[in-house]
Design an enzyme around this catalytic site. Structure first.
Site, mmCIF file in Angstrom:
data_model
loop_
_atom_site.group_PDB
_atom_site.id
_atom_site.type_symbol
_atom_site.label_atom_id
_atom_site.label_comp_id
_atom_site.label_asym_id
_atom_site.label_seq_id
_atom_site.Cartn_x
_atom_site.Cartn_y
_atom_site.Cartn_z
ATOM 1 N N ILE A 155 0.838 -1.230 0.120
ATOM 2 C CA ILE A 155 0.026 -0.045 -0.044
ATOM 3 C C ILE A 155 0.749 1.276 -0.078
ATOM 4 O O ILE A 155 0.631 2.216 -0.679
ATOM 5 C CB ILE A 155 -1.018 0.036 1.267
ATOM 6 C CG1 ILE A 155 -1.861 -1.014 1.036
ATOM 7 C CG2 ILE A 155 -1.614 1.270 1.272
ATOM 8 C CD1 ILE A 155 -3.003 -1.364 2.244
ATOM 9 N N LYS B 280 -6.510 -1.334 10.344
ATOM 10 C CA LYS B 280 -7.847 -1.426 11.076
ATOM 11 C C LYS B 280 -7.556 -1.682 12.668
ATOM 12 O O LYS B 280 -8.503 -1.449 13.315
ATOM 13 C CB LYS B 280 -8.477 -2.598 10.572
ATOM 14 C CG LYS B 280 -9.209 -2.492 9.354
ATOM 15 C CD LYS B 280 -9.955 -3.889 8.862
ATOM 16 C CE LYS B 280 -9.349 -5.054 8.551
ATOM 17 N NZ LYS B 280 -8.696 -4.810 7.106
ATOM 18 N N VAL C 26 -12.368 0.200 6.076
ATOM 19 C CA VAL C 26 -13.811 -0.555 5.559
ATOM 20 C C VAL C 26 -13.931 -0.515 4.047
ATOM 21 O O VAL C 26 -14.074 0.767 3.421
ATOM 22 C CB VAL C 26 -15.162 -0.204 6.221
ATOM 23 C CG1 VAL C 26 -16.202 -1.196 5.753
ATOM 24 C CG2 VAL C 26 -14.863 -0.172 7.834
ATOM 25 N N LEU D 235 -13.663 2.481 -1.096
ATOM 26 C CA LEU D 235 -15.145 2.868 -1.417
ATOM 27 C C LEU D 235 -15.399 3.781 -0.130
ATOM 28 O O LEU D 235 -15.076 3.940 0.920
ATOM 29 C CB LEU D 235 -15.930 1.775 -1.033
ATOM 30 C CG LEU D 235 -15.760 0.550 -2.399
ATOM 31 C CD1 LEU D 235 -16.734 -0.879 -1.708
ATOM 32 C CD2 LEU D 235 -16.245 1.223 -3.588
ATOM 33 N N ASP E 190 -11.862 -11.329 9.994
ATOM 34 C CA ASP E 190 -11.553 -10.241 9.476
ATOM 35 C C ASP E 190 -12.811 -9.339 9.107
ATOM 36 O O ASP E 190 -12.809 -7.938 9.568
ATOM 37 C CB ASP E 190 -10.885 -10.502 8.053
ATOM 38 C CG ASP E 190 -10.232 -9.181 7.415
ATOM 39 O OD1 ASP E 190 -9.625 -8.417 8.070
ATOM 40 O OD2 ASP E 190 -10.637 -9.103 6.239
ATOM 41 N N LYS F 201 -14.313 -5.050 10.423
ATOM 42 C CA LYS F 201 -14.994 -3.890 9.700
ATOM 43 C C LYS F 201 -16.266 -3.644 10.362
ATOM 44 O O LYS F 201 -16.584 -2.453 10.330
ATOM 45 C CB LYS F 201 -14.958 -4.183 8.234
ATOM 46 C CG LYS F 201 -13.721 -4.535 7.722
ATOM 47 C CD LYS F 201 -13.778 -5.049 6.345
ATOM 48 C CE LYS F 201 -12.351 -5.538 5.759
ATOM 49 N NZ LYS F 201 -12.470 -6.252 4.504
#
Ligand code: ADP
Ligand code: ASP
Ligand code: MG
Length: 817
Positions: A475, A579, A609, A613, A678, A682
């Site tokens: 990332i 997260k 999350v 998006l 996982d 979220k």
């Protein structure tokens, strides 16, 4: 007639003095008469004062200072003078002998009065002016030396003597004749009526030049220094400072009073009185136009420049005894005046409950004692609280003549400082409205100056200073590539310049205030990086105290989140795809968010999350606009989405899971996805965003795996167990099919709680048509009730996650600018 003043650096080296000669030659082509006022060579006045202090303390170290002084001047004489060299050497020797005798006197007496100090300090200008005169005489005809001590008449206020203008003007007019084209004199030094040497205060050569210009009604006063004129801020503290082409006398006076060393404050007055324009120019860049200071300026910008006084003490007097009692302020300031304490800035709360003022730190003890004596009665009777003095403060001021006509300058000032976490201790606006000053901690000086400079002068381009951990991971490196790709667009359309100031991976770390070249950051990290020490990295980031700092955690490590609160407390914006911080204990989550709110700092984690998006921002938007979220249903795992979207027709469940694993959609052990662990994180983050104080254990996860799959000792065994249980999944699928439904692994959050389960959904559900590995989040709210709001798209992968982080960087930039 023109007066030119050359400062310390402008006479500080052989090359500089040669340049000076060229500037004078050029000037004499346009003017018949000129007076050149010179400073001591750079560093010499300090050297002299230190020598005096050493001698006073019985230290013979001044001998080495004298040697240094000799060498500096001899170099100039040897390199530049020919015919006049012998005369120059003689003069230097004679002066050095005198100085030596003087310092020996101080050494013997172990006493140095202000009067003696002035005499010692005067040698710098006395010697430099003589050498420059001799040098000029070799190049120009009609050059004369004048001794400032015979022409500038002052009182006996040694080290900051006050000029007797009536006598000085007369002496100057008598001494300077139009027949001589060029005069050279030393600045800074002067003398009393009795002929005792005085000085005009540190930086006083500018003042000498202005006094001469005014006395002679010069057409122009030029101050030649080592910067391109008056800049929008001190270039040593604000790298991006810009030259001001024009300013008024008042603005120049105001800014020099507020610490801009480029002009000695008293300089403006004589020039202004005679309406003589002052040009500040750069000896080392002589063709640059510099700054012109005149009565009027055509520049209408409200803020001209930013200045600071680096070290002040803040005196705070408060208590009920001050309310409605007249004369308290008068008593305070009379007491200060009697002690000769200079007051830099004053503010009084409108409640009259407190008076705060800034003074020089050296005066603090004296001020405190005098105030305690003056207010002895009030202090003993609790009418006043104790008199409190805070050290290590500084004053930062915005200056500009047009501020008085502008609205919103102070709002912008306080807003910019606040967003960067600079705490304002006191505020004052001069009644002229030509300056707004704030007192801040000395440690915040640079940050405050740079923040304000960006806000008022570079509002078109805001520099965002990035500190990235996990910088070489998937990332992190994707983000850097995207920043590079979009740099031009961001600069042009968004007016942001993103600078990578710090970068770290699990092995090394590197910080460079100037920014790291994005093309080479991985190599730089390898070669120049220090061993990974996250605490040190964060400590250095905080110590740098740069405005618009943004910390990005693109790791998945718990190590970094332990520092989040420290980072937010420093008002450094934090963006994290990690997260772990938001899915830890509720109390920790609450604390972090409370800190971010308290310090008004951006804490963004959209990519926690659904990757890039807009899930969290959509939810926040709904809640902030007063909508009521009734329910969120979501497929939040790309791997689980892929598995169930493709579990149809003849395909076996185990084959699909295998394929998802091969494509890299699942964790190496697919059970981590299939178990819902996982997704649960979220879900927890979304639930908390909705205001539900849940812990991870509160998320109810329906187990979809048969016991033998769970118990399998390793991944291979798990796949075998999965094949053995093919029937179990086949049955689930057929059951759904019989009801015209498909299977989806859906999380559901409502005010009652959160659960994740395998559900059969019919054709009327938005989840029915979900395909590929897309995520889908369905918001049912008071407003979106009949037809819910749906966010759908790829919810995993480095590209979309990095893009989500980049969008948040831009959003922080918009917030800060
Ligand atoms: P000189 O020896 O020529 O008199 P000074 O050192 O006294 O020079 O003043 C010039 C210096 O003032 C510059 O080198 C710069 O570092 C400092 N300075 C502080 N504030 C400003 C400003 N606003 N504009 C220009 N220079 C400034
Ligand atoms: N030489 C003196 C000083 O250093 C005066 C000046 O340079 O203006 O303060
Ligand atoms: Mg100066």
């Amino acid at each position: 007639m023109i007066v030119l003043k050359f400062g310390g650096t402008s006479v500080g080296s052989v090359a500089a003095i040669e340049t000076l000669k060229n500037i004078v030659a050029d000037t004499l082509r346009h003017h018949n008469n000129a007076v050149v006022v010179v400073s001591a060579m750079s560093g010499i006045t300090d050297l002299l004062i230190n020598s005096g202090k050493a001698a006073e303390n019985g230290d013979k170290a001044f001998e080495t200072n004298l040697l240094q002084l000799r060498l500096r001047h001899e170099e100039v004489i040897n390199m530049l003078l020919h015919k006049q060299a012998a005369a120059a050497h003689d003069f230097l020797n004679e002066q050095l002998q005198l100085l030596h005798d003087l310092l020996n006197g101080v050494l013997l007496l172990k006493e140095m009065s202000a009067r003696t100090l002035d005499c010692i300090a005067s040698f710098g200008e006395v010697i430099s002016s003589k050498i420059v005169t001799l040098y000029m005489q070799e190049h120009f005809s009609s050059v004369a030396h004048v001794d400032a001590r015979q022409l500038i008449r002052t009182d006996k206020n040694f080290t900051a003597a006050r000029v007797d203008f009536a006598v000085t003007d007369m002496l100057l007019r008598q001494a300077i004749s139009p027949q001589t084209h060029l005069y050279v004199m030393g600045g800074f030094v002067a003398a009393t009526a009795e002929g005792v040497t005085t000085t005009l205060g540190r930086g006083g050569s500018d003042y000498t030049a202005a006094i001469v210009a005014a006395a002679l009604d010069a057409d122009l006063l030029e101050i030649w220094t080592d910067v391109n004129g008056v800049l929008t801020a001190d270039p040593r503290k604000v790298k991006k400072a810009l030259t001001l082409p024009q300013m008024t006398y008042e603005e120049a006076a105001e800014m020099s009073h507020f610490g801009a060393k480029v002009i000695y404050p008293p300089t403006i007055q004589p020039a202004m009185r005679k309406n003589i324009p002052i040009r500040i120019a750069n000896t080392f860049n002589a063709t640059h136009a510099g700054t012109l200071i005149t009565r009027r300026s055509h520049d209408t910008a409200p803020v001209k420049c930013i200045s600071s006084i680096s070290n002040v003490a803040l005196v705070n007097i408060q208590g009920t005894g001050m309310i409605g009692v007249s004369g308290v302020a008068a008593r305070i300031f009379k007491t200060m005046a009697l002690q000769e304490v200079n007051i830099i800035l004053i503010t009084q709360a409108s409640s009259e409950h407190s008076i705060t003022f800034a003074i020089n730190p050296q005066d603090a003890a004296k001020a405190q004692q005098a105030l305690q004596e003056e207010f002895d009665y009030e202090l003993k009777n609790n009418l006043l609280n104790e008199i409190n003095i805070e050290q290590d403060m500084c004053v930062v001021a915005l200056i500009g003549f047009n501020m008085r006509r502008s609205i919103g300058v102070s709002g912008k000032m306080f807003g910019a400082l606040g967003k960067n976490g600079v705490n304002i201790r006191a505020i004052a606006q001069g009644s002229s409205e030509m300056n707004i000053s704030v007192v801040v901690d000395k440690a915040e000086e640079r940050k405050a100056l740079n923040t304000l400079h960006d806000a008022f002068f570079l509002s078109d381009i805001t520099a965002l200073n990035l500190f990235l951990v996990g910088g070489t991971g998937l990332i992190g490196s994707t983000l850097i590539r995207q920043i590079q790709q979009h740099a031009a667009f961001l600069k042009e359309k968004q007016q942001f310049e993103i600078k990578l100031v710090g970068v770290a991976n699990s092995r090394t770390q590197y910080i460079n205030e100037e920014g790291v070249d994005l093309n080479e950051y991985q190599g730089v990290l390898e070669q120049k990086g220090e061993k990974h020490d996250l605490a040190a990295f964060i400590h250095e980031m905080i110590a740098l105290n740069l405005p618009n700092s943004i910390f990005i955690d693109s790791t998945a490590s718990p190590e970094v989140i332990a520092f989040y609160d420290d980072i937010l407390k420093e008002s450094i914006s934090l963006i994290t795809p990690n997260k772990l911080a938001n899915s830890g204990k509720w109390q920790d989550y609450e604390n972090l968010h409370a800190i971010a709110r308290k310090f008004g700092v951006q804490f963004l984690y959209e990519t926690n999350v659904g990757a890039g998006l807009p899930v969290i921002s959509t939810l926040k938007g709904l809640l902030n606009s007063g909508d009521e979220v009734l329910k969120i249903e979501a497929v939040l795992s790309g791997s689980m989405s892929f598995v169930f979207n493709n579990f149809k027709d003849e395909i076996k469940f185990s084959d699909i899971v295998k394929e998802a694993q091969v494509r890299g959609y699942t964790e190496p052990d697919p059970r981590e996805d299939l178990s819902g662990a996982d997704v649960a994180r979220k879900v927890l983050i979304l639930a908390r965003e909705m205001g539900l104080p849940l812990e991870i254990g509160d998320i109810v996860i329906e187990n979809i795996l048969p016991q033998s799959c769970i118990a399998a000792p390793h991944v291979e065994a798990f796949f075998r167990a999965l094949e053995n249980n093919e029937n179990h999944f086949e049955q689930l699928k057929q059951q759904a099919q019989q009801n015209n439904k498909v299977l989806r692994f859906i999380a559901e959050i409502d005010p009652q709680g959160a659960r994740i389960a395998l559900r059969g959904v019919a054709a009327d559900s938005p989840f029915y048509a979900l395909s590929g590995s897309d995520n889908m989040i369905v918001f049912t709210t008071a407003r979106y009730k009949e037809r819910p709001l749906v966010v759908k798209g790829p919810g995993a992968g480095a590209e979309v996650t990095a893009a989500g982080v980049l969008a948040e960087i831009v959003s922080v930039g918009n917030y800060l600018s």
